[in-house]
Each structure stands twice: as structure tokens, then as C-alpha cells.
Enzyme design. Structure first.
Site, PDB file in Angstrom:
ATOM      1  CB  THR A  57      -1.056  -0.247   1.192  1.00  0.00           C
ATOM      2  OG1 THR A  57      -1.723  -1.403   1.187  1.00  0.00           O
ATOM      3  CG2 THR A  57      -1.898   1.114   1.372  1.00  0.00           C
ATOM      4  CG  ASN A  84      -6.044  -7.764  -5.862  1.00  0.00           C
ATOM      5  OD1 ASN A  84      -6.152  -6.990  -6.725  1.00  0.00           O
ATOM      6  ND2 ASN A  84      -6.826  -7.559  -4.869  1.00  0.00           N
ATOM      7  CD  GLN A 100      -2.028 -10.710  -4.787  1.00  0.00           C
ATOM      8  OE1 GLN A 100      -1.670 -12.006  -4.551  1.00  0.00           O
ATOM      9  NE2 GLN A 100      -2.690 -10.177  -3.768  1.00  0.00           N
ATOM     10  CB  ALA A 112       7.648  -9.263   3.219  1.00  0.00           C
ATOM     11  CG  HIS A 113       1.634  -9.473   3.740  1.00  0.00           C
ATOM     12  ND1 HIS A 113       0.451  -9.866   3.886  1.00  0.00           N
ATOM     13  CD2 HIS A 113       1.783  -8.086   3.330  1.00  0.00           C
ATOM     14  CE1 HIS A 113      -0.372  -8.839   3.263  1.00  0.00           C
ATOM     15  NE2 HIS A 113       0.391  -7.736   2.874  1.00  0.00           N
ATOM     16  CB  THR A 138      14.354   3.522  12.665  1.00  0.00           C
ATOM     17  OG1 THR A 138      14.503   4.855  13.542  1.00  0.00           O
ATOM     18  CG2 THR A 138      15.326   2.657  13.091  1.00  0.00           C
ATOM     19  CB  CYS A 155      -7.587  -3.906   1.763  1.00  0.00           C
ATOM     20  SG  CYS A 155      -5.911  -4.860   1.344  1.00  0.00           S
TER      21      CYS A 155
HETATM   22  N1  PLP Z   1      -1.470  -4.575  -4.312  1.00  0.00           N
HETATM   23  C1  PLP Z   1      -1.983  -5.685  -4.588  1.00  0.00           C
HETATM   24  C2  PLP Z   1      -2.076  -6.063  -6.023  1.00  0.00           C
HETATM   25  C3  PLP Z   1      -2.388  -6.380  -3.422  1.00  0.00           C
HETATM   26  O1  PLP Z   1      -2.823  -7.556  -3.627  1.00  0.00           O
HETATM   27  C4  PLP Z   1      -1.955  -6.085  -1.901  1.00  0.00           C
HETATM   28  C5  PLP Z   1      -2.603  -6.696  -0.854  1.00  0.00           C
HETATM   29  O2  PLP Z   1      -3.744  -7.100  -1.060  1.00  0.00           O
HETATM   30  C6  PLP Z   1      -1.553  -4.561  -2.008  1.00  0.00           C
HETATM   31  C7  PLP Z   1      -1.195  -3.952  -2.897  1.00  0.00           C
HETATM   32  C8  PLP Z   1      -1.179  -4.016  -0.699  1.00  0.00           C
HETATM   33  O3  PLP Z   1      -0.312  -4.684   0.043  1.00  0.00           O
HETATM   34  P1  PLP Z   1       0.174  -4.392   1.379  1.00  0.00           P
HETATM   35  O4  PLP Z   1      -0.940  -5.448   2.228  1.00  0.00           O
HETATM   36  O5  PLP Z   1       1.229  -5.042   1.674  1.00  0.00           O
HETATM   37  O6  PLP Z   1      -0.286  -3.072   1.825  1.00  0.00           O
END
Ligand code: PLP
Length: 414
Positions: A101, A180, A208, A229-230, A266, A354
């Protein structure tokens, strides 16, 4: 599987019979596009760095210098795994952020004149879409690229919007490498060609893609690339924005000299080290994990479509990520199905993660002009390299049971 009456009532009438979760029903996690379980090898690295003592890479003492070294090593590891070099002065750079994000936000605010025309696709993640809408509301011209019925971005539209005669040329194009929700892979290489010949920078949201398909940053020919990373078995709260050689970015935050003032704050050394290990593993193991994910994803689709031939796999005619399937279970309501599956211990998604909690209709399906029955009933399932065939077979049974029950209920209601 045990079925029983849910005590919940809506408007004074009982809602529907749903599977009640038995205590010992094994949980099946099929929401890996939202986030993934941390790889134990990554957790070990994070644990080791956290236990190693205080770590502020900006401090000038020995502990600070060790922390700086750890961050630099991690950046080199990420760069090597993703096909780029960050050691040359004036060459490509990696900016550490809190995740996808923030990276997307930085790119849209910070690359090119923030008042100049921006091009984004209609199927972008909310972190791009809402940022573009916000900028549009504040007077920025935003040109929206449509997609076809298979969920693929119209390159012709991009070509016609980028530098239209008599209008200002775009200053930035932002496009995701894979969606996504549907997993549909976008024609980024061709988009990069169009942008390059028009002299307009391209930002790619590759959130993705990494760990599912090969990603070579230098070969992409993009100006900037977002990752996090997640989504690839690393920690939540850390991501990055890669910038090609010579690409300048305006900072969103101010007040520190870290990362050449592009992104003060940091650096979280343990998370950075964890992300580096996660990306290294994801790319090194890509061949075997992508094969496994594809087998599992295909098995889920095949077994469900065999039992229920009326089901539709969204974007099935397109090139898709091996991990993702988006299935329209027409005749059911996606939120009711999601709850039924949650009770049956199958985790999936009815929209972008989200927006969990509330789930407006998918802007991706709307952009694809999908039938209303799909929009109402679509669920997303995402497997990972830790998913198993046993889980898929069990999930297919549970999905099928919930579908039969809810569809019957909705038939009665309608
Ligand atoms: N972009 C895409 C295509 C995503 O699927 C996501 C999360 O679902 C994001 C951006 C946002 O990533 P983050 O959760 O690391 O903020």
C-alpha cells in the site's frame, strides 16, 4: 461434517441451516492472496535478528554499524533474487516501505509531476485505485484503462491515452502485473514497450506475482515496481519500491535522512532481513512451488466443476497466476457462502482482503462487465506452497456441501 441450526435470526425469521464447526474440524487456509503463513525459516531469521540486540542502522556505534550491514546485505539479497543490481551509484534503487500500500502510494504521489495526467487500470488494487480517485477528486487528470471480459487490460486503450494529440501526455502509468482477485496476469512487457516509446514512466504493482511467476526487475523495463513480503511467506509490515536507474521520487514523509531522505524512518532490521530471506526462498523454490500450486488450484477447480458444471471460473481463458481461482457460485450470495465456509473451517475471500468486514461488489468483475450473478456469488480461493492435496479434496467437499445448501435456500427464497 455436522449440520445444525444457526441460532441467529434476521428480521425475526430464521436464516438458513449452515454447517456448525466441530471443534476438531481441521482448518483449511485458502486465502493466500490476502496474506500467507510465515515460512519457519523466515521466522528463524527474524527471531535471530530481534534477539541480537538493539538495531538502529543510523547509529554510529558498533551495534548500529552491524544493523546497517544487515540491512545492506538484505537489500543485496533482494536485488539478486529479483534480477537487479543496486550497488552501482546512480543505478537502480530499492526503497524499503511498510508494504504494498505504501509503495503504491509513494509511486503515485512521488514519480513525475503529481499534477500531470496519470493513467491507471480499472482493476488496480484499492491502494492504487483509491489513491488515483483521491488525486482525481483534487483536480488531477486520471485516465482509466478498461479491461476485456477475460480481465486483461486493453493495451490499445493505453496506447491511445498515453500521448493523445492535442492533450497533455501522461506523466505516469500504474498497472498491476497480476490481479489480486482473479489472478489474471497482465501484459506488462507490452505495456512497458508502449510506455517506453512514449517516454512515460511505468509503475508496476507486482505484489501478487513474486513467488508465483518469474519476476526479473531489470528485464521488466519499468520505472518502478512495488512488492510486499507478506504475500510470499514473509512478515507483514515490510515491502519495497524498486526504482530503475535515474528515476526520481518525491518523499511522502519528511524528517529523517534514512534511505537518502526518500523514505525517512528507522529501518526495521529484523523485518528487512526476514523479507530478504522470504524473497530469496520464494524465487529459489519457484519452480517446485508454482508446479504444486497449479496442481492444487487446478484440482480444486476441476473437482468443483465436475460436481457442479454450472460453476464458472472467472478469467479461465486468460493466463493466470498458478495459485489463484475466482469462482462464481451463481445462485448463492458470496457473503453467506463465505460465512458458511468459515463455519466449515475453510478460509477464502469474497473480495479484496483490505475491504474485509464490508465487501462491496468487486470493481474487478464490474470492470470485466461480468454478469450480476457472478458479481453476487464470486469467491476467491488462493493456495500456497504449504497447501496440500488432502486439504484441497476436503475443501472441495466442504464448498460443495455449503453450495448445495445455500443454493437450495436461495431458490426457496426467490
Ligand atoms: N497490491 C496488490 C495487488 C495487493 O494484492 C495488495 C494486498 O492485498 C496490496 C497491493 C497491498 O499490499 P500490503 O497489504 O502489503 O499493503
Amino acid at each position: 461434517m455436522v449440520f445444525g441450526r444457526i441460532p441467529t435470526v434476521v428480521d425475526g425469521s430464521e436464516v438458513v441451516r449452515l454447517p456448525l464447526r466441530k471443534k476438531n474440524v481441521s482448518a483449511i487456509y485458502l486465502d493466500n492472496n490476502a496474506t500467507t503463513a510465515i515460512d519457519p525459516r523466515v521466522a528463524d531469521v527474524i527471531d535471530e535478528v530481534l534477539r541480537a540486540g538493539p538495531a538502529n542502522p543510523s547509529s554510529q556505534h558498533a551495534a548500529g554499524r552491524r544493523a546497517r550491514e544487515r540491512v545492506d546485505q538484505a537489500l543485496e539479497t533482494i536485488a539478486a533474487a529479483l534480477g537487479t543490481k543496486i550497488s552501482t551509484p546512480g543505478g537502480p534503487r530499492l526503497i524499503l516501505t511498510s508494504g504494498g500500500t505504501e509503495s503504491n502510494h509513494m509511486a503515485l504521489h512521488g514519480i513525475g509531476d503529481p499534477k500531470g495526467p496519470l493513467i491507471v487500470s480499472e482493476i488496480e488494487h484499492p491502494s492504487v485505485r483509491a489513491t488515483a480517485q483521491h488525486q482525481q477528486a483534487n483536480g488531477r487528470e486520471v485516465r482509466w484503462i478498461p479491461v476485456d471480459r477475460d480481465g486483461v487490460i486493453h493495451l490499445d486503450a493505453l496506447a491511445s491515452m498515453i500521448d493523445p494529440p492535442g492533450e497533455q501526455a501522461a506523466v505516469l502509468v500504474s498497472m498491476m502485473s497480476a490481479n489480486n482477485e482473479t489472478g489474471v496476469i497482465q501484459p506488462i512487457q507490452q505495456a512497458a514497450e508502449i510506455c517506453r516509446s512514449a517516454g512515460v514512466p511505468l509503475h508496476v504493482d507486482a505484489t501478487q506475482s513474486i513467488g508465483k511467476v518469474p519476476v526479473d526487475l531489470d528485464a521488466l523495463n519499468a520505472a518502478a515496481v512495488t512488492f510486499t513480503a507478506h504475500k510470499l511467506h514473509g512478515p507483514v509490515g515490510i515491502g519495497g519500491l524498486w526504482l530503475a536507474s535515474g528515476v526520481k521520487i518525491q518523499p511522502v514523509f519528511h524528517g529523517g535522512s534514512q534511505q537518502l531522505e526518500s523514505r525517512p524512518g528507522t529501518e526495521p532490521v529484523a523485518l528487512v532481513a526476514g523479507m530478504a530471506t522470504a524473497i530469496q526462498l520464494a524465487t529459489a523454490e519457484l519452480g517446485s512451488s508454482a508446479k504444486l500450486m497449479r496442481q492444487l488450484r487446478d484440482s480444486l477447480e476441476q473437482s468443483l466443476c465436475r460436481k457442479h458444471p454450472e460453476l464458472v471460473v472467472v478469467g479461465q481463458n486468460s493466463n493466470r497466476l498458478p495459485s489463484t481461482t475466482s469462482i462464481a457460485l451463481s445462485g448463492t450470495d458470496r457473503q453467506s457462502m463465505l460465512m458458511a465456509l468459515d463455519l466449515a473451517a475453510v478460509a477464502c475471500s469474497s473480495g479484496a482482503a483490505c475491504s474485509s468486514g464490508s465487501s462491496p461488489p468487486s470493481h474487478v468483475l464490474l470492470a470485466m462487465h461480468a454478469p450480476q450473478a457472478w458479481v453476487d456469488s464470486v469467491l476467491r480461493f488462493g493456495v500456497s506452497k504449504f497447501s496440500t492435496m488432502d486439504e484441497i479434496l476436503l475443501a472441495s467437499e466442504r464448498i460443495s456441501i455449503a453450495y448445495n445448501r445455500l443454493r437450495r435456500f436461495e431458490d426457496v427464497e426467490n
